[in-house]
Design a protein around this motif. Structure first.
Motif, short mmCIF file in Angstrom:
data_model
loop_
_atom_site.label_atom_id
_atom_site.label_comp_id
_atom_site.label_asym_id
_atom_site.label_seq_id
_atom_site.Cartn_x
_atom_site.Cartn_y
_atom_site.Cartn_z
N PHE A 74 1.05 -1.64 -0.40
CA PHE A 74 -0.15 -0.15 0.04
C PHE A 74 0.82 1.38 0.01
O PHE A 74 1.80 1.29 1.13
N TRP A 75 0.66 1.99 -0.92
CA TRP A 75 1.82 3.36 -0.94
C TRP A 75 0.96 4.59 -0.27
O TRP A 75 -0.28 5.12 0.27
N PRO A 76 2.66 5.07 -0.01
CA PRO A 76 1.58 6.38 0.91
C PRO A 76 1.25 7.23 -0.04
O PRO A 76 1.28 7.23 -1.65
N LEU A 77 0.96 8.46 0.28
CA LEU A 77 0.57 9.44 0.15
C LEU A 77 0.91 10.40 -1.18
O LEU A 77 0.61 10.43 -1.85
N ASP A 78 2.21 10.16 -0.88
CA ASP A 78 2.57 10.99 -1.08
C ASP A 78 3.62 10.17 -3.21
O ASP A 78 4.07 10.81 -3.72
N GLU A 79 2.71 8.86 -2.59
CA GLU A 79 3.52 8.14 -4.01
C GLU A 79 1.93 8.37 -4.40
O GLU A 79 2.58 7.34 -5.86
N ALA A 130 -6.41 0.94 -8.89
CA ALA A 130 -6.20 2.25 -8.53
C ALA A 130 -8.00 2.52 -7.93
O ALA A 130 -9.24 1.41 -8.26
N ILE A 131 -8.49 3.91 -7.90
CA ILE A 131 -9.41 3.96 -7.23
C ILE A 131 -10.13 5.40 -7.63
O ILE A 131 -9.24 6.09 -7.84
N ASP A 132 -11.60 5.28 -8.13
CA ASP A 132 -11.87 6.83 -8.55
C ASP A 132 -12.33 7.48 -7.45
O ASP A 132 -13.38 8.01 -6.66
N LEU A 133 -11.54 9.07 -7.53
CA LEU A 133 -11.43 9.86 -6.84
C LEU A 133 -12.11 10.91 -7.27
O LEU A 133 -12.16 12.17 -7.37
N VAL A 158 -3.67 4.95 -8.09
CA VAL A 158 -3.26 3.97 -7.80
C VAL A 158 -2.20 4.21 -6.47
O VAL A 158 -1.60 5.44 -5.73
N PHE A 159 -3.01 2.82 -6.13
CA PHE A 159 -2.80 3.18 -4.17
C PHE A 159 -2.39 2.14 -3.27
O PHE A 159 -1.56 1.88 -2.28
N ALA A 160 -2.07 1.20 -4.93
CA ALA A 160 -1.24 -0.30 -3.65
C ALA A 160 -0.58 -1.56 -5.45
O ALA A 160 -1.64 -0.77 -6.14
N ASP A 161 0.10 -2.19 -4.98
CA ASP A 161 0.59 -2.44 -5.78
C ASP A 161 0.11 -4.58 -5.47
O ASP A 161 0.65 -4.76 -4.14
N TYR A 162 0.77 -5.10 -6.17
CA TYR A 162 1.24 -6.61 -6.16
C TYR A 162 1.79 -7.42 -6.46
O TYR A 162 2.71 -7.13 -7.84
#
Length: 163
Positions: free
Chosen positions: A68-73, A111-114, A99-103
């Motif tokens: 899970f990526w920090p907000l800065d990423e 990725a989440i729809d914002l 994109v907020f996480a990778d595997y």
């Protein structure tokens, strides 16, 4: 959502992961303004408390290979795909999907729809797969799937790279 966040943080701490410090409300508002997006309440709470995993080799992904990526990423799908050499999935408003996480070190990402178009539904999609699909209808639902290691999180196809 509070219980879900507690379970998530406990899982990560049990695995000895390096967690990023939570974000202030000012930092979250800055992200929204800069990207012209709306963080849903469940993701906002997560980013204020947990804020992902630090990029430190050996403690930057969980036992199953999720990071899970920090907000800065966190960046838009077109930006991340361009940097990674991954084909941008078909769909509308992907510039508002982040994109907020990778595997498995970018076998694929989430990725989440914002966009804020429908505040009751912020779908999360796979990015970097041959057959993109909606994984969850909200951040909280995604976290619940993650905590159960649900099959819906995974894909059978390989990532699609640009030629």
């Amino acid at each position: 959502m509070v219980n879900t966040m507690s379970r998530l943080i406990a899982l990560w701490k049990d695995q000895g992961l390096s967690l990023a410090k939570g974000n202030s409300e000012a930092r979250l508002a800055e992200f929204e303004t800069k990207n012209a997006v709306h963080l849903p309440p469940d993701m906002r709470q997560y980013l204020a408390v947990a804020n992902g995993m630090l990029n430190i080799p050996g403690s930057d992904c969980d036992a199953n290979g999720f990071r899970f990526w920090p907000l800065d990423e966190v960046r838009s799908v077109p930006e991340v795909c361009s940097e990674s050499g991954v084909t941008i999935p078909a769909g509308e408003a992907l510039d508002k999907h982040f994109v907020f996480a990778d595997y498995l070190q970018w076998s694929w990402a989430y990725a989440i729809d914002l966009s804020g178009r429908d505040r009751g539904c912020q779908p999360i999609i796979h990015v970097g797969t041959l057959e993109p699909k909606t994984v969850a209808q909200s951040f909280c639902q995604f976290i619940e799937l993650y905590l159960k290691d649900a099959p819906d999180l995974y894909v059978l196809s390989q990532p699609q790279r640009q030629s």
